[in-house]
Design an enzyme around this catalytic site. Structure first.
Site, short mmCIF file in Angstrom:
data_model
loop_
_atom_site.label_atom_id
_atom_site.label_comp_id
_atom_site.label_asym_id
_atom_site.label_seq_id
_atom_site.Cartn_x
_atom_site.Cartn_y
_atom_site.Cartn_z
N ASP A 1 42.64 -12.16 140.99
CA ASP A 1 42.11 -11.26 142.01
C ASP A 1 40.85 -11.82 142.68
O ASP A 1 40.30 -12.85 142.26
CB ASP A 1 41.82 -9.87 141.41
CG ASP A 1 41.27 -9.94 139.98
OD1 ASP A 1 40.72 -10.99 139.61
OD2 ASP A 1 41.41 -8.97 139.24
N ASN B 1 39.28 1.33 132.14
CA ASN B 1 40.22 2.36 132.60
C ASN B 1 41.67 1.90 132.50
O ASN B 1 42.57 2.54 133.02
CB ASN B 1 39.91 2.78 134.04
CG ASN B 1 40.12 1.65 135.04
OD1 ASN B 1 40.41 0.52 134.67
ND2 ASN B 1 39.98 1.95 136.31
N HIS C 1 42.96 -0.99 133.70
CA HIS C 1 43.52 -1.87 134.74
C HIS C 1 43.77 -3.27 134.20
O HIS C 1 43.10 -3.72 133.27
CB HIS C 1 42.65 -1.87 136.01
CG HIS C 1 41.34 -2.58 135.90
ND1 HIS C 1 40.21 -2.17 136.57
CD2 HIS C 1 40.95 -3.69 135.22
CE1 HIS C 1 39.21 -2.99 136.30
NE2 HIS C 1 39.63 -3.92 135.49
N GLU D 1 44.49 -0.67 139.60
CA GLU D 1 43.84 0.53 139.10
C GLU D 1 44.91 1.58 138.76
O GLU D 1 46.08 1.43 139.14
CB GLU D 1 42.88 1.06 140.19
CG GLU D 1 41.76 0.07 140.56
CD GLU D 1 40.66 -0.07 139.50
OE1 GLU D 1 40.95 0.02 138.29
OE2 GLU D 1 39.50 -0.30 139.89
C1 F6R Z 1 39.41 -9.98 136.27
C2 F6R Z 1 40.37 -8.94 136.06
C3 F6R Z 1 40.04 -7.68 135.34
C4 F6R Z 1 39.20 -7.89 134.08
C5 F6R Z 1 38.79 -6.55 133.49
C6 F6R Z 1 37.94 -6.71 132.26
O1 F6R Z 1 39.99 -11.06 136.99
O2 F6R Z 1 41.45 -9.12 136.48
O3 F6R Z 1 41.23 -7.01 135.00
O4 F6R Z 1 39.93 -8.63 133.15
O5 F6R Z 1 38.09 -5.82 134.44
O6 F6R Z 1 36.72 -7.28 132.63
P1 F6R Z 1 35.68 -7.79 131.53
O7 F6R Z 1 36.38 -8.87 130.79
O8 F6R Z 1 34.51 -8.31 132.32
O9 F6R Z 1 35.37 -6.61 130.68
#
Ligand code: F6R
Length: 261
Positions: A67, A136, A138, A143
């Site tokens: 992303d 959450n 995702h 989302e």
């Molecule tokens: C990042 C992504 C997100 C993260 C998620 C957890 O490229 O795709 O799904 O993996 O937000 O983020 P952290 O690891 O920072 O808690």
């Protein structure tokens, strides 16, 4: 879905690195799906160590990030283009020309998103997709209520995600409101998915993903249908799993059988 519970983040990184390399080894052009964020940092550090020691050569691999923010200055240190370069491309010795990040700066965002999916397909698909999970539920930036068959597209970040990611910015206002993310359908097409999760703040999301119903309110729960998904968590992130003892026993048995083979 295989769940491996270990003591700490360092072990999460080590075991995840074993899984990544096992599944890329021998491929002429390995294709790696790349997550940003805090969760995979111990995994990337371990992969970087193995690369430096000559145990695996990433220079011929292709990489596709999950992303990118939309509307962030591309030169911003927290644009995922820069984060991927800093935390993955350089330390692993990947070729920057072989690593792509969704183009959140394009004039025609949907055309850029479609082109991204086409590029993944042209590469033969993702061999190993590295994933984290949001508090959450995702994955990527899909989302809650993202379609299970979604492809790469623009998505609106929830208030929760913006708050969670505010730690990377000077203030909550600076956190972009939109992103471009691979879809759940895109992620489900990966041959192997390796998810890494650490910390008690992720325990509810992990329990819902692994043991809860498959539901659009918990996007990561779609991984229950993934043909080869390995979830590696530390004790804190596993603390709300009802079947934690069962997962530990199964992993121990698997290790004993592997040691005998
Ligand atoms: C990042 C992504 C997100 C993260 C998620 C957890 O490229 O795709 O799904 O993996 O937000 O983020 P952290 O690891 O920072 O808690």
């Amino acid at each position: 879905m295989e769940v491996i519970i270990v003591d700490n983040a360092e072990q999460v990184g080590r075991i995840a690195a074993d899984k990544v390399i096992e599944n890329l080894d021998g491929l002429v052009t390995p294709v790696l799906g790349l997550a940003t964020g805090s969760s995979p940092l111990s995994l990337y550090a371990e992969l970087a160590r193995r690369s430096k020691e000559g145990l695996f050569d990433f220079s011929h691999a292709l990489g596709f990030a999950l992303d990118e923010y939309v509307g962030i200055d591309p030169e911003h240190p927290e644009s995922y283009r820069n984060v991927i370069h800093r935390t993955v491309v350089e330390p692993l010795g990947m070729d920057p020309n072989r690593v792509r990040v969704p183009n959140g700066f394009a004039d025609d965002l949907q055309a850029a998103a479609d082109e991204y999916d086409e590029a993944i397909e042209a590469a033969g698909g993702v061999d190993v997709q590295i994933l984290g999970i949001g508090s959450n539920g995702h994955i990527g930036f899909n989302e809650p209520f993202s379609s299970f068959s979604s492809r790469t597209r623009v998505e609106i970040l929830t208030a929760q995600t913006r708050e969670d990611n505010a730690r990377f910015f000077n203030s909550l206002d600076e956190v972009p409101t939109h992103c471009m993310t691979q879809g759940l359908g895109t992620i489900m097409d990966s041959r192997v998915a390796v998810m890494v999760v650490t910390g008690e703040h992720k325990a509810d999301a992990v329990a819902a993903m692994v043991e809860g119903p498959v539901s659009q309110v918990m996007p990561a729960s779609i991984l229950q249908f993934h043909p080869n998904c390995i979830v590696i968590v530390d004790d804190a992130a596993a603390s709300k799993l009802k079947y934690a003892d069962q997962f530990r026993a199964e992993y121990e048995l698997k290790q004993q059988l592997e040691a005998k083979a």
